[in-house]
Design a protein around this motif. Structure first.
Motif, mmCIF file in Angstrom:
data_model
loop_
_atom_site.group_PDB
_atom_site.id
_atom_site.type_symbol
_atom_site.label_atom_id
_atom_site.label_comp_id
_atom_site.label_asym_id
_atom_site.label_seq_id
_atom_site.Cartn_x
_atom_site.Cartn_y
_atom_site.Cartn_z
ATOM 1 N N TRP A 52 0.855 -1.178 0.000
ATOM 2 C CA TRP A 52 0.000 0.000 0.000
ATOM 3 C C TRP A 52 0.897 1.236 0.000
ATOM 4 C CZ3 TRP A 52 -5.056 0.290 -0.885
ATOM 5 C CH2 TRP A 52 -5.863 -0.826 -0.656
ATOM 6 N N PHE A 53 0.518 2.191 -0.817
ATOM 7 C CA PHE A 53 1.211 3.466 -0.917
ATOM 8 C C PHE A 53 0.173 4.575 -0.749
ATOM 9 C CE2 PHE A 53 5.332 2.157 -2.834
ATOM 10 C CZ PHE A 53 5.029 0.829 -3.109
ATOM 11 N N HIS A 54 0.642 5.762 -0.389
ATOM 12 C CA HIS A 54 -0.239 6.912 -0.466
ATOM 13 C C HIS A 54 0.506 8.115 -1.042
ATOM 14 C CE1 HIS A 54 0.566 8.370 3.962
ATOM 15 N NE2 HIS A 54 1.654 8.223 3.279
ATOM 16 N N GLN A 55 -0.255 9.011 -1.649
ATOM 17 C CA GLN A 55 0.299 10.208 -2.250
ATOM 18 C C GLN A 55 -0.494 11.408 -1.760
ATOM 19 O OE1 GLN A 55 0.607 10.230 -6.531
ATOM 20 N NE2 GLN A 55 2.107 11.869 -6.487
ATOM 21 N N PRO A 56 0.019 12.117 -0.738
ATOM 22 C CA PRO A 56 -0.655 13.333 -0.263
ATOM 23 C C PRO A 56 -0.624 14.403 -1.342
ATOM 24 C CG PRO A 56 0.925 12.516 1.353
ATOM 25 C CD PRO A 56 1.189 11.784 0.075
ATOM 26 N N PRO A 57 -1.519 15.376 -1.272
ATOM 27 C CA PRO A 57 -1.561 16.433 -2.289
ATOM 28 C C PRO A 57 -0.224 17.144 -2.409
ATOM 29 C CG PRO A 57 -3.481 16.552 -0.875
ATOM 30 C CD PRO A 57 -2.583 15.532 -0.272
ATOM 31 N N GLY A 58 0.304 17.238 -3.624
ATOM 32 C CA GLY A 58 1.529 17.963 -3.874
ATOM 33 C C GLY A 58 2.799 17.247 -3.447
ATOM 34 N N LYS A 59 2.668 15.988 -3.043
ATOM 35 C CA LYS A 59 3.847 15.252 -2.574
ATOM 36 C C LYS A 59 4.067 13.997 -3.403
ATOM 37 C CE LYS A 59 3.601 16.867 2.207
ATOM 38 N NZ LYS A 59 3.597 16.455 3.645
ATOM 39 N N GLU A 60 5.223 13.375 -3.168
ATOM 40 C CA GLU A 60 5.549 12.144 -3.857
ATOM 41 C C GLU A 60 4.771 10.974 -3.255
ATOM 42 O OE1 GLU A 60 7.898 13.921 -6.495
ATOM 43 O OE2 GLU A 60 7.829 11.724 -6.411
ATOM 44 N N ARG A 61 4.591 9.943 -4.048
ATOM 45 C CA ARG A 61 3.963 8.725 -3.549
ATOM 46 C C ARG A 61 4.897 8.055 -2.551
ATOM 47 N NH1 ARG A 61 1.342 5.390 -8.152
ATOM 48 N NH2 ARG A 61 3.530 5.184 -8.783
ATOM 49 N N GLU A 62 4.338 7.601 -1.423
ATOM 50 C CA GLU A 62 5.148 7.034 -0.344
ATOM 51 C C GLU A 62 4.650 5.645 0.030
ATOM 52 O OE1 GLU A 62 5.813 11.301 1.976
ATOM 53 O OE2 GLU A 62 4.251 9.912 2.623
ATOM 54 N N LEU A 63 5.557 4.806 0.400
ATOM 55 C CA LEU A 63 5.197 3.469 0.842
ATOM 56 C C LEU A 63 4.591 3.516 2.242
ATOM 57 C CD1 LEU A 63 5.345 0.346 0.445
ATOM 58 C CD2 LEU A 63 7.606 0.460 1.530
ATOM 59 N N ILE A 64 3.511 2.766 2.439
ATOM 60 C CA ILE A 64 2.932 2.594 3.766
ATOM 61 C C ILE A 64 3.414 1.283 4.380
ATOM 62 C CG2 ILE A 64 0.777 2.164 5.025
ATOM 63 C CD1 ILE A 64 -0.613 3.960 2.924
ATOM 64 N N GLY A 65 3.306 0.216 3.628
ATOM 65 C CA GLY A 65 3.725 -1.082 4.121
ATOM 66 C C GLY A 65 3.534 -2.153 3.072
ATOM 67 N N THR A 66 4.061 -3.329 3.376
ATOM 68 C CA THR A 66 3.999 -4.448 2.445
ATOM 69 C C THR A 66 3.598 -5.725 3.174
ATOM 70 O OG1 THR A 66 6.326 -4.999 2.770
ATOM 71 C CG2 THR A 66 5.811 -3.459 0.999
ATOM 72 N N ILE A 67 3.209 -6.712 2.380
ATOM 73 C CA ILE A 67 2.858 -8.016 2.935
ATOM 74 C C ILE A 67 3.184 -9.079 1.909
ATOM 75 C CG2 ILE A 67 0.459 -8.021 2.104
ATOM 76 C CD1 ILE A 67 -0.288 -9.151 4.934
ATOM 77 N N ARG A 68 3.558 -10.239 2.396
ATOM 78 C CA ARG A 68 3.898 -11.352 1.516
ATOM 79 C C ARG A 68 2.670 -12.245 1.358
ATOM 80 N NH1 ARG A 68 9.075 -13.746 4.436
ATOM 81 N NH2 ARG A 68 8.659 -15.440 2.978
ATOM 82 N N TRP A 69 2.126 -12.298 0.160
ATOM 83 C CA TRP A 69 0.866 -13.016 -0.055
ATOM 84 C C TRP A 69 0.988 -14.504 0.257
ATOM 85 C CZ3 TRP A 69 -4.069 -11.829 -0.764
ATOM 86 C CH2 TRP A 69 -4.923 -12.842 -1.181
ATOM 87 N N SER A 70 2.083 -15.121 -0.143
ATOM 88 C CA SER A 70 2.190 -16.565 -0.053
ATOM 89 C C SER A 70 2.544 -17.062 1.347
ATOM 90 C CB SER A 70 3.222 -17.085 -1.053
ATOM 91 O OG SER A 70 2.810 -16.806 -2.377
ATOM 92 N N ALA A 71 3.020 -16.195 2.226
ATOM 93 C CA ALA A 71 3.378 -16.607 3.582
ATOM 94 C C ALA A 71 2.129 -16.723 4.441
ATOM 95 C CB ALA A 71 4.338 -15.594 4.196
ATOM 96 N N ALA A 72 2.080 -17.756 5.269
ATOM 97 C CA ALA A 72 0.889 -18.003 6.089
ATOM 98 C C ALA A 72 0.535 -16.785 6.940
ATOM 99 C CB ALA A 72 1.088 -19.226 6.963
ATOM 100 N N ARG A 73 1.543 -16.157 7.543
ATOM 101 C CA ARG A 73 1.287 -14.983 8.380
ATOM 102 C C ARG A 73 1.430 -13.673 7.633
ATOM 103 N NH1 ARG A 73 4.190 -16.152 14.252
ATOM 104 N NH2 ARG A 73 3.065 -18.066 14.763
#
Length: 120
Positions: free
Chosen positions: A35-56
């Motif tokens: 997930w990323f977000h881009q506030p008005p007038g700013k660059e797109r920034e990473l929020i976080g990631t997750i590994r789909w194939s991992a159980a947790r």
């Protein structure tokens, strides 16, 4: 894989939203999702990631997101979520979901974005 983000809207400070990112075309197996977000007038920034194939999933977050935002997945629905809690006006942004295969070094599959507006 095609991604469709949804769930954005307008809320007051302190409120919550849950964003969804649904995949179509194939499964997320073998992918990192983010997930990323881009506030008005700013660059797109990473929020976080997750590994789909991992159980947790092993979600990881940028410091700014820790404690308020939670990434999760629903494998039967082929969907990733971003729970946004205790929202602040500075969280106002377009939120994007993205995916990359584990063999790729950067996210190369993007959803269209969903707007979140937080009023004080």
């Amino acid at each position: 894989v095609q991604l469709q983000a949804s769930g954005g809207g307008s809320v007051q400070a302190g409120g919550s939203l849950r964003l969804s990112c649904a995949a179509s075309g194939r499964t997320f197996s073998g992918y990192f999702l983010g997930w990323f977000h881009q506030p008005p007038g700013k660059e797109r920034e990473l929020i976080g990631t997750i590994r789909w194939s991992a159980a947790r999933g092993f979600p990881s977050y940028e410091d700014s997101a820790k404690g308020r935002f939670t990434i999760s997945t629903d494998k039967p629905k082929n969907t990733m979520y971003l729970q946004l809690n205790n929202l602040k006006p500075e969280d106002t942004a377009v939120y994007y979901c993205a995916a990359r295969h584990f063999t790729q070094s950067s996210f190369d599959i993007w959803g269209q974005g969903t707007q979140v507006t937080v009023s004080s």
